[in-house]
Design a protein around this motif. Structure first.
Motif, short mmCIF file in Angstrom:
data_model
loop_
_atom_site.label_atom_id
_atom_site.label_comp_id
_atom_site.label_asym_id
_atom_site.label_seq_id
_atom_site.Cartn_x
_atom_site.Cartn_y
_atom_site.Cartn_z
N LEU A 29 28.51 39.49 122.96
CA LEU A 29 29.65 40.35 123.37
C LEU A 29 30.28 40.53 121.90
CD1 LEU A 29 32.40 40.50 125.89
CD2 LEU A 29 33.04 39.90 123.74
N VAL A 30 30.27 39.69 121.28
CA VAL A 30 30.93 39.54 119.71
C VAL A 30 29.99 40.44 118.97
CG1 VAL A 30 31.50 38.40 117.55
CG2 VAL A 30 32.23 37.32 119.82
N TYR A 31 28.73 40.27 118.91
CA TYR A 31 27.86 40.85 118.25
C TYR A 31 27.90 42.52 118.50
CZ TYR A 31 23.35 41.52 115.46
OH TYR A 31 22.38 42.00 114.83
N LEU A 32 27.84 42.91 119.89
CA LEU A 32 27.81 44.16 120.07
C LEU A 32 29.23 44.99 119.88
CD1 LEU A 32 25.91 44.32 123.59
CD2 LEU A 32 25.21 45.00 121.30
N ARG A 33 30.58 44.37 120.12
CA ARG A 33 31.71 44.84 119.46
C ARG A 33 31.79 45.15 118.19
NH1 ARG A 33 35.71 42.05 123.86
NH2 ARG A 33 34.93 43.34 125.79
N LEU A 34 31.26 44.11 117.36
CA LEU A 34 31.45 44.25 115.97
C LEU A 34 30.71 45.38 115.50
CD1 LEU A 34 30.94 40.62 114.67
CD2 LEU A 34 33.03 42.05 114.36
N VAL A 152 32.06 43.76 104.80
CA VAL A 152 31.29 42.41 104.22
C VAL A 152 31.62 41.28 105.53
CG1 VAL A 152 31.11 40.48 102.82
CG2 VAL A 152 31.34 42.72 101.97
N ILE A 153 32.97 41.08 105.96
CA ILE A 153 33.36 40.36 107.00
C ILE A 153 32.53 40.60 108.27
CG2 ILE A 153 35.21 39.35 108.10
CD1 ILE A 153 36.73 39.20 105.77
N THR A 154 32.55 41.90 108.38
CA THR A 154 31.85 42.35 109.91
C THR A 154 30.60 41.64 109.81
OG1 THR A 154 33.28 44.14 109.88
CG2 THR A 154 31.48 44.11 111.27
N GLU A 155 29.71 42.22 108.50
CA GLU A 155 28.39 41.80 108.30
C GLU A 155 28.17 40.08 108.55
OE1 GLU A 155 25.46 43.77 108.81
OE2 GLU A 155 27.09 44.94 109.08
N TYR A 156 29.09 39.30 107.93
CA TYR A 156 28.94 38.07 107.79
C TYR A 156 29.31 37.47 109.41
CZ TYR A 156 30.39 32.98 107.84
OH TYR A 156 30.46 31.76 108.16
N PHE A 162 25.22 33.82 117.32
CA PHE A 162 23.79 33.46 117.68
C PHE A 162 23.36 32.30 116.80
CE2 PHE A 162 23.47 38.09 119.18
CZ PHE A 162 23.67 37.74 120.31
N LYS A 163 24.14 31.78 116.03
CA LYS A 163 23.68 30.63 114.89
C LYS A 163 24.57 29.55 115.43
CE LYS A 163 21.63 32.36 110.66
NZ LYS A 163 21.69 33.96 110.87
N ASP A 164 24.23 28.27 115.60
CA ASP A 164 25.12 27.35 115.72
C ASP A 164 25.44 26.59 114.37
OD1 ASP A 164 25.84 26.38 118.19
OD2 ASP A 164 23.84 25.78 118.62
N LEU A 165 26.42 27.45 113.46
CA LEU A 165 27.00 27.09 112.29
C LEU A 165 27.81 25.91 112.43
CD1 LEU A 165 27.69 30.23 110.04
CD2 LEU A 165 25.79 28.47 109.81
#
Lengths: 230, 108
Positions: A29-34, A152-156, A162-165
């Motif tokens: 959801l976050v990925y698509l909305r960004l 930049v922040i959006t791309e970050y 999807f990463k377990d940072l």
């Protein structure tokens, strides 16, 4: 249904997901909305559809990865590639709204500090000298920088979903981006020489102008919501 | 991408069109129908294809109330979609027979 109603519906339905499915779904959801440049309506319709599917699959005891594959990011990119782009008018509105909000917050912030400093603590001056040329160049430049850092922040954020940072690493990265962006903001503000015609304005006028801009942003928001419903 | 999934992609488009031309369905239903026929594809793989078919105006989606209550997006075929389906069937027939024969010869 318009996108706002779909978002509300999505929030309600998402609570029925189990923990594991919710984690995966929310990443998607976050990925698509960004992806701001995609049609919001289409994106929300798709998110709603995927959620319905996941909920039905969950009732059969299936996991997210069984339904959407082992590589959610690649799957999300595949979906994004097929979602229509938003229209130029939508984009222009988004840009306008973003710019107005940015200037409104800068003006309110500066106006408030200067006004409080002078009228309550007796520091600074009641008037501020504006150089027209400098003001125009500075505003344009800072708007440009603001949009660049938004990008930049959006791309970050897209990179980090999807990463377990590690929580601390994530915080560190965001801190680094913020420090860097604040630095870039202040360079033109401090080092640009004054030029153009100059005149004096009272410091509280910034506050008034900022509040007015804020009001415009607010009414555009309200109006947009209403016209979509009609 | 594996050879299997590449092969499937084009075929799947035709299959979705065929199902939707028979009846209006929503996403989950559609994936069930494919599985019922024995097509083993990941359920999620229909959504990128549905989006593409919509973009090409071969199908269109409409949010409607479902019998069980909630709003769902149901898919309908367009005239252009019917034409594409006919074309797909024609191409499929043209490929199917020679491929079957080639494979059959190898097996036998």
């Amino acid at each position: 249904m318009n996108s706002q109603e779909l978002i509300k519906l999505n929030n309600e339905k998402r609570e029925m997901l189990n923990e594991e499915n919710e984690k995966y779904y929310e990443d998607m959801l976050v990925y698509l909305r960004l992806s701001f440049l995609k049609s919001e309506q289409e994106t929300e319709e798709l998110l709603n559809e995927l959620l319905d599917h996941l909920l039905e699959a969950q009732e059969e005891g299936k996991e997210f990865t069984e339904v959407f594959g082992d590589n959610p990011k690649q799957y999300a990119n595949e979906l994004l590639g097929e979602i229509p782009k938003s229209m130029t008018k939508e984009r222009f509105n988004l840009f306008l709204l973003g710019s107005f909000s940015f200037f409104a917050s800068v003006l309110i912030f500066n106006g408030l500090i200067d006004t409080i400093m002078y009228y309550i603590f007796g520091k600074g001056s009641p008037m501020d000298e504006i150089f027209l040329g400098t003001a125009i160049v500075k505003s344009t430049l800072s708007l440009f920088i603001a949009f660049f850092f938004l990008f930049v922040i959006t791309e970050y954020l897209k990179w980090s979903t999807f990463k377990d940072l590690n929580k601390y690493l994530d915080f560190f990265y965001l801190w680094l981006i913020s420090v860097f962006s604040i630095g870039v903001f202040f360079i033109p503000i401090y080092f640009m020489p004054n030029f153009g015609e100059s005149f004096e304005v009272p410091v509280y006028s910034y506050l008034i102008l900022g509040l007015m801009l804020g009001l415009i942003v607010y009414s555009i928001f309200k109006f947009n919501g209403k016209s979509k419903k009609a | 991408m594996s050879m299997r999934s590449q092969l499937l992609k084009g075929v799947l488009e035709g299959c979705l069109l065929a199902v939707i031309s028979n009846e209006t369905v929503y996403g989950y239903e559609l994936s069930k129908k494919l599985q019922d026929q024995g097509l083993e594809v990941s359920e999620g793989s229909i959504y990128p294809i549905l989006l593409r078919l919509q973009k090409d105006d071969l199908i269109f989606g409409k949010m409607e109330k479902s019998p069980s209550g909630p709003n769902r997006k149901y898919y309908y075929i367009t005239d252009k979609g019917r034409e594409a389906l006919v074309e797909f069937l024609y191409n499929w027939e043209a490929i199917k027979k020679p491929v079957d024969q080639l494979m059959g010869r190898k097996k036998g």
